[in-house]
Structures are given as C-alpha cells and as structure tokens.
Design a protein around this motif. Sequence first.
Motif, PDB file in Angstrom:
ATOM      1  N   ALA A 273      44.652  67.837  29.608  1.00  9.17           N
ATOM      2  CA  ALA A 273      45.969  66.954  29.643  1.00  9.17           C
ATOM      3  C   ALA A 273      46.566  67.343  31.038  1.00  9.17           C
ATOM      4  N   ILE A 274      46.719  68.445  31.539  1.00 12.70           N
ATOM      5  CA  ILE A 274      47.365  68.427  32.974  1.00 12.70           C
ATOM      6  C   ILE A 274      46.707  67.961  34.037  1.00 12.70           C
ATOM      7  N   LEU A 275      45.097  68.121  33.935  1.00 11.78           N
ATOM      8  CA  LEU A 275      44.399  67.696  34.777  1.00 11.78           C
ATOM      9  C   LEU A 275      44.435  66.033  34.813  1.00 11.78           C
ATOM     10  N   ALA A 276      44.344  65.582  33.855  1.00 14.72           N
ATOM     11  CA  ALA A 276      44.529  64.034  33.526  1.00 14.72           C
ATOM     12  C   ALA A 276      45.760  63.588  34.300  1.00 14.72           C
TER      13      ALA A 276
ATOM     14  N   LEU B   6      38.969  68.475  20.419  1.00 14.91           N
ATOM     15  CA  LEU B   6      39.879  69.112  19.561  1.00 14.91           C
ATOM     16  C   LEU B   6      39.680  70.493  19.361  1.00 14.91           C
ATOM     17  N   ALA B   7      38.311  70.910  19.006  1.00 12.27           N
ATOM     18  CA  ALA B   7      38.044  72.158  18.810  1.00 12.27           C
ATOM     19  C   ALA B   7      38.344  73.219  19.747  1.00 12.27           C
ATOM     20  N   LEU B   8      38.006  72.914  21.091  1.00 12.71           N
ATOM     21  CA  LEU B   8      38.109  73.587  22.450  1.00 12.71           C
ATOM     22  C   LEU B   8      39.658  73.518  22.771  1.00 12.71           C
ATOM     23  N   GLY B   9      40.564  72.589  22.197  1.00 10.15           N
ATOM     24  CA  GLY B   9      42.005  72.631  22.608  1.00 10.15           C
ATOM     25  C   GLY B   9      42.516  73.780  22.165  1.00 10.15           C
ATOM     26  N   ALA B  10      42.358  74.248  20.869  1.00 11.36           N
ATOM     27  CA  ALA B  10      43.064  75.510  20.487  1.00 11.36           C
ATOM     28  C   ALA B  10      42.762  76.695  21.552  1.00 11.36           C
ATOM     29  N   VAL B  11      41.596  76.971  21.585  1.00 10.77           N
ATOM     30  CA  VAL B  11      41.309  77.997  22.380  1.00 10.77           C
ATOM     31  C   VAL B  11      41.746  77.822  23.948  1.00 10.77           C
ATOM     32  N   ASP B  12      41.569  76.782  24.402  1.00  7.20           N
ATOM     33  CA  ASP B  12      42.424  76.671  25.763  1.00  7.20           C
ATOM     34  C   ASP B  12      43.861  76.825  25.896  1.00  7.20           C
ATOM     35  N   ASN B  13      44.448  76.266  24.671  1.00  8.13           N
ATOM     36  CA  ASN B  13      45.995  76.230  24.899  1.00  8.13           C
ATOM     37  C   ASN B  13      46.438  77.891  24.621  1.00  8.13           C
ATOM     38  N   ALA B  14      45.733  78.626  23.902  1.00 13.10           N
ATOM     39  CA  ALA B  14      45.984  80.046  23.642  1.00 13.10           C
ATOM     40  C   ALA B  14      45.776  80.755  25.019  1.00 13.10           C
ATOM     41  N   VAL B  15      44.902  80.287  25.780  1.00 13.29           N
ATOM     42  CA  VAL B  15      44.678  81.012  27.030  1.00 13.29           C
ATOM     43  C   VAL B  15      45.859  80.629  28.244  1.00 13.29           C
ATOM     44  N   HIS B  16      46.124  79.441  28.096  1.00 10.66           N
ATOM     45  CA  HIS B  16      47.333  78.982  28.764  1.00 10.66           C
ATOM     46  C   HIS B  16      48.723  79.653  28.461  1.00 10.66           C
ATOM     47  N   ASP B  17      48.603  79.831  27.443  1.00 10.97           N
ATOM     48  CA  ASP B  17      49.892  80.924  26.647  1.00 10.97           C
ATOM     49  C   ASP B  17      49.966  82.055  27.176  1.00 10.97           C
TER      50      ASP B  17
ATOM     51  N   CYS C 211      54.549  72.328  13.347  1.00  9.22           N
ATOM     52  CA  CYS C 211      54.777  73.709  13.861  1.00  9.22           C
ATOM     53  C   CYS C 211      54.646  74.041  15.211  1.00  9.22           C
ATOM     54  N   LEU C 212      53.665  75.022  15.358  1.00  8.55           N
ATOM     55  CA  LEU C 212      53.313  75.525  16.805  1.00  8.55           C
ATOM     56  C   LEU C 212      52.712  74.352  17.551  1.00  8.55           C
ATOM     57  N   GLY C 213      52.157  73.519  17.092  1.00  2.00           N
ATOM     58  CA  GLY C 213      51.514  72.212  17.893  1.00  2.00           C
ATOM     59  C   GLY C 213      52.730  71.233  18.373  1.00  2.00           C
ATOM     60  N   LEU C 214      53.768  71.190  17.436  1.00  5.58           N
ATOM     61  CA  LEU C 214      54.679  70.386  17.740  1.00  5.58           C
ATOM     62  C   LEU C 214      55.651  71.024  18.745  1.00  5.58           C
ATOM     63  N   GLU C 215      55.788  72.203  18.889  1.00  8.70           N
ATOM     64  CA  GLU C 215      56.598  72.942  19.994  1.00  8.70           C
ATOM     65  C   GLU C 215      55.584  72.734  21.202  1.00  8.70           C
ATOM     66  N   HIS C 216      54.196  72.920  21.178  1.00  7.83           N
ATOM     67  CA  HIS C 216      53.621  72.765  22.484  1.00  7.83           C
ATOM     68  C   HIS C 216      53.618  71.111  22.862  1.00  7.83           C
ATOM     69  N   SER C 217      53.737  70.383  21.979  1.00  6.84           N
ATOM     70  CA  SER C 217      53.479  68.829  22.239  1.00  6.84           C
ATOM     71  C   SER C 217      54.918  68.506  22.807  1.00  6.84           C
ATOM     72  N   ALA C 218      56.121  69.031  22.289  1.00  5.79           N
ATOM     73  CA  ALA C 218      57.478  68.639  22.787  1.00  5.79           C
ATOM     74  C   ALA C 218      57.370  69.422  24.155  1.00  5.79           C
TER      75      ALA C 218
ATOM     76  N   VAL D 244      45.858  56.311  30.737  1.00 10.14           N
ATOM     77  CA  VAL D 244      45.684  57.149  29.582  1.00 10.14           C
ATOM     78  C   VAL D 244      46.637  57.755  28.680  1.00 10.14           C
ATOM     79  N   VAL D 245      46.120  57.982  27.664  1.00  9.10           N
ATOM     80  CA  VAL D 245      47.038  58.866  26.439  1.00  9.10           C
ATOM     81  C   VAL D 245      46.564  60.532  26.773  1.00  9.10           C
ATOM     82  N   ILE D 246      47.390  61.265  26.847  1.00  8.54           N
ATOM     83  CA  ILE D 246      46.977  62.830  26.573  1.00  8.54           C
ATOM     84  C   ILE D 246      47.428  63.310  25.360  1.00  8.54           C
ATOM     85  N   LYS D 247      46.986  64.465  24.947  1.00 12.83           N
ATOM     86  CA  LYS D 247      47.406  64.827  23.783  1.00 12.83           C
ATOM     87  C   LYS D 247      47.278  66.527  23.974  1.00 12.83           C
ATOM     88  N   ALA D 248      48.309  67.315  23.349  1.00  9.96           N
ATOM     89  CA  ALA D 248      48.131  68.713  23.467  1.00  9.96           C
ATOM     90  C   ALA D 248      46.972  69.155  22.704  1.00  9.96           C
ATOM     91  N   ALA D 249      46.698  68.586  21.705  1.00  8.74           N
ATOM     92  CA  ALA D 249      45.742  68.913  20.745  1.00  8.74           C
ATOM     93  C   ALA D 249      44.382  69.086  21.377  1.00  8.74           C
TER      94      ALA D 249
END
Length: 443
Positions: free
Chosen positions: A353-356, A136-147, A376-383, A342-347
């Motif tokens: 998520a994409i690799l799994a 979860l901690a790494l997720g925020a960093v990873d998501n920003a780079v993808h964006d 908010c931003l996380g909901l946008e990403h999840s959607a 499996v379950v994947i989560k944007a968080a």
Amino acid sequence: MNHAMRVTHVRVLHTETRFQDVRLDRPFTISGRPITHFTTAEVRVEVVTCAGARVQGRGTSTLSVPWAWPSAPIDVDERDGALRSLVRQLAAAVTEAGPGDPIQIWHRLYADLDRRLAELAGDVGCPEVPRLAGLLALGAVDNAVHDAWGRAQTLPSYAMYTSEYLGECLGRFDPQLAGVYPGDYLGAARHELPVQHVLGVGDPLAPHGARSGVDSLSEWIARERLTHLKIKLAGDPVADGRRVVSAFQVTREHGPVLAISIDPNESYHSVADVHRMLDTVAELSEAAYRALTYLEQPFPRGTNQDGESMRGLSDRVPTVMDEGFTRLSQLDDLLEQGWSGVVIKAAKGQSPAILAYGIARARGMHVVAQDLTAVCLGLEHSAALVAALELSWPHLEYNSRQYAPGANAELGARHPELVGVRDGMVTLPEGGTGLYPGRACAG
C-alpha cells in the motif's frame, strides 16, 4: 540469511496466528457473487531490536475468498482453509527472513510468493491460487511487522517511511525515484474522515422497498448525514445509469452529495458499454453526472481494453484498477494502458500500500483507498491509512457498519468515535504508536 542490522531494524522472533469467522447480517454482492461470511486473519509477532528490546505487534487481513479467489474446483470453505494454511506458512517464514525494516522483510517473502502459491495449488488440487488471495494472506504478516517496528521506536509507523528509518528508497522500482521515499508524499495526518457509504446491487433506496430489519439508503443518509457514496453496478448500461440517478436523487432529499463513485466490480466487458452507462446518467441528470468522481475496476481482472479507448474513458471519469492490481510492476504500464490510477487496501499489506502510493503519487496517478469490509483491528488500520495519505479522494470506505456491525463491538467500546458516524464523519483518536491510532505503549 546474512543481512546487516541497522539501529532501526527489527528481527521477528516469534509469531502467533488467529482466525475469526465473520458472519454478515445480510449478503453483500461483489462481482456477482454474494458474500455471506469471511475470515479475518490476525498475526501477532514479537520482534527484537538492535538494542535487544523485545516488542510485540499485531496485524490483520480479510481473507475474502469470493473476492480474491472467486472460482476453483474446490468449494469456498476449502479455499478459505487453504488461505488460512498460507497465512500460517508465511507467519512461520517471517521468523527466518532476517533483520530489516518492514518493507525489506516483506520483499523477502513477496519474492517467494509465486512459488508458495504454485505449491499450495498443487496441494489442494487447483490449477492456481490467485495472486490476489496470496497478497491478502501475506498482508496480515506484513501489517504485524509494521506495527511492531513503529512501536519499537515509540512512533507512529507513518512517521518512519523516510531515509532515517527505511533501508531503501523508491529507486528500487524506478531509477528516476532514487532518493525518494514514500514518506515524502505523506500529508498532515487527519483525524476526521468522511465516510463513504456503499450501496450494494440489491440494497433498497427507500424504506418502502426494504425488507424487515434492513435500512434503506435514504434512512442511512438521513441518520448519518453522509456525503460520499459508492454505488455497485450490475453490468446493464441503461439500468445501471438509472440506478445511479435514482440513488443520487434519494441522497439529495437529505442534503448535498459531495461525491459519488461507481464500482461495477468487473461486470462490464467493453468500454463502449461503460460510456453508454455514463451517457444514461448524463441524459437523466446533469447534477448526478457532475457528482461522479471515479470509476473502479469496470472490467474483469486480467483482461485488457484498447489503450486509446481506455484513455478516453479515463479522461471522462478517472478509472482506477482494483482487483486487477496485484503487482507493483504494473504501475510501469497503467498510464500507457489508459488507467488513471490504483486502489490500495490495508488488507493486502501495509508495504504494498505504501509503496504503490508513493510510486503512483510520484508519477501523477490517482490513488484511492478501499477497505474490503474491514472490521475491528482491520478497520483501525484502514482508517489510519486513509488519515495519513494525501489520497485523490479523502473518504473512508466503511461498509462493515452496514453488513457486520457486531464485529466492531470491541473497537466501539475502546473508540466509539471511530465506530459511530456523526455528520458523515468518524473521528480517529489522537496519538498512538505503530499502525493503530490511540495506542501509546510499546511492549
């Protein structure tokens, strides 16, 4: 680091971290633990492209301590503080990770995650910091780079998971997938998503059982015309079976229920008891039993059930791993162990998520997306994640509208059709670059 830079690669120059405390309107019980608040971590990055252009990106994650780090010698607030510290550490480390596509950059941080978690555990006086919390901690960093990566090419990030933009294929994880990329399994993007409503363990079914200010299941169904329902269970086979049937009967009063999933959140300890719960449902209502779609993480994370028994359960109702799924390498053995997928989560990060998703789809496994009370931003990403993938079940879990609706106020002002539910659906805006729909400019 000496990493060659391709035309589509980026290198992270600067990062900024922010945290927000989200208070729930009422407790949400997961795995027997009530969640009253959680932290959202937001990371902003500035990257430079091969051509020298500078582009910004944003990513977020939900640092849900009771879910990801449920027990420790230190209290919840101290654990939350430790995860905030880890986010800052990983955000600083990504500036030293060198150029690459986001998945390559994530791999460099992911390869060092266990060491960082061991050091953090020593610093805070704990035997361990769970890997799930680290993701979860790494997720925020990873998501920003993808964006930022998508915005640098003025494309949706989901259009770039192909050989044209990625430096490595899925053959890194499985030689039989040489030449195969996650983008090979993406479908046509959807813009209307059915909402999955979550019925918590203590949530009322009808108005007469509801506390003041708390809407019952029947009121939610009638108002939003929902057709997808996830029911949290407590671990008592007979009582849980009756709860499923009662919830089904309530929903049928207001229209057809297309799909019901069940989530014991690790509360069962034997396959036999899960069968007893399913038997109870089948005995009380054949229609409710036919509406069951999948079963999510019935057993405590890290525990193993007999493979033959698990396969029998998965043959009856597809059974997917959620809290227990913390390493991509687990995908090698899940089918043999009797799990359906499996379950994947944007968080937990866009990269895992994409690799799994790609690996699981290539192996014929089920994949479902859940959201961890994204706001908010996380909901946008999840959607956007749900909209881009051909999942086994097409819904968007959206429980922040139930437990923390105020946290979506800013998103609601920008995209009211994504926040408000009509006829059981939310609508994503068209277009957009990076991770988020409807955001058209780079910079």
